[in-house]
Design an enzyme around this catalytic site. Structure first.
Site, PDB file in Angstrom:
ATOM      1  N   TYR A  40      -1.947  -1.174  10.370  1.00 38.59           N
ATOM      2  CA  TYR A  40      -2.082  -1.417   8.932  1.00 38.59           C
ATOM      3  C   TYR A  40      -0.834  -0.922   8.208  1.00 38.59           C
ATOM      4  CZ  TYR A  40      -3.748  -1.282   4.138  1.00 38.59           C
ATOM      5  OH  TYR A  40      -3.866  -1.476   2.781  1.00 38.59           O
ATOM      6  N   SER A  86       0.855  -1.185   0.000  1.00 38.29           N
ATOM      7  CA  SER A  86       0.000   0.000   0.000  1.00 38.29           C
ATOM      8  C   SER A  86       0.886   1.228   0.000  1.00 38.29           C
ATOM      9  CB  SER A  86      -0.880   0.007   1.259  1.00 38.29           C
ATOM     10  OG  SER A  86      -1.543   1.244   1.415  1.00 38.29           O
TER      11      SER A  86
END
Length: 253
Positions: free
Chosen positions: A149, A136
């Protein structure tokens, strides 16, 4: 990478980016299987003609069972995409966040490792193949409301780099897909700047089709994240993104 003749397994491909990539690989001419936990989504994908497999990446027994089933049906498997993940808000001032942190690491990082471990012997024995890991932009430019995350995706990036080095000479390549915010599952309402899914998938397909395939698949929208430290914009962007801490329930109002 020639997308027209691959045999692909997308783990975590029952929705969003994974589901769209499955369709793109299939449209290009590849045989595509999808693994996931959602029985309704798997049934829908089966009706579209995809091979479907139940898999829970947090459970080693489930991963091993799915691997055996996949290889029995697709012995020519040459591409494994591992993208199961969860995105959870965490208030680090609240000790209760630890449960979310554990779940995030178990799914995003350890789940990735379980899948890679399961299929590495097969791909190495073939002498050719590709792992596609999914990180990401948040791996490179943290989003403070989702600290674990960000940490999990940064870890998958580092793991991908090490995996690529260790598999050098085996014929097995490692490609890292680095998405920005993509408009899936209503995210366009939360983040109006999220990249439309069709635009993202089209750009990813084009980048994957390059020869040689880049080690990192970086769509234009994610470049500001990937190179923030190099470009000297990191501190300002983290401060800007820290404004989103108001999303946390205990910090509203």
């Amino acid at each position: 990478m020639d997308l027209s003749n691959r045999t692909v397994l997308i783990v975590g491909g029952t929705s969003g980016i994974g589901r769209e990539l499955a369709r793109r690989f299939a449209a290009a001419g590849s045989a595509v299987a999808v693994g996931g936990r959602n029985p309704e989504a798997l049934s829908e994908l089966a009706e579209e003609g995809f091979g479907t497999f139940r898999i829970d990446v947090t459970d080693g027994v489930s991963v091993a069972s799915a691997r055996d089933a996949v290889l029995a049906r697709y012995p020519e498997l040459d591409t494994v995409v591992t993208m199961s993940g969860v995105m959870l808000l965490e208030d680090l001032c609240d000790p209760a966040h630890f449960e979310a942190a554990e779940r995030t690491i178990d799914t995003n990082l350890l789940g990735t490792i379980r899948v890679i471990d399961a299929f590495t012997p097969h791909l190495v024995e073939r002498g050719a193949g590709t792992f596609i890991t999914v990180t990401s932009g948040i791996a490179f430019l943290p989003f403070p409301p989702m600290p674990t995350y960000a940490a999990s995706k940064a870890a998958v990036h580092a793991y991908s780099e090490a995996l690529r080095a260790q598999l050098d000479g085996t014929g097995v390549s490692v490609v890292e897909l680095v998405p920005p915010a993509v408009a899936t599952a209503g995210q366009e309402k939360v983040n109006p700047r999220a990249l439309p899914l069709d635009d993202f998938a089209a750009e990813v397909t084009r980048l994957l089709s390059q020869d040689p395939t880049p080690d990192e698949i970086l769509v234009e929208r994610v470049l500001m994240h990937r190179w923030a430290e190099r470009d000297g914009t990191y501190d300002d962007l983290v401060a800007q993104r820290s404004q989103a801490l108001a999303m946390l329930p205990n910090r509203r109002g």
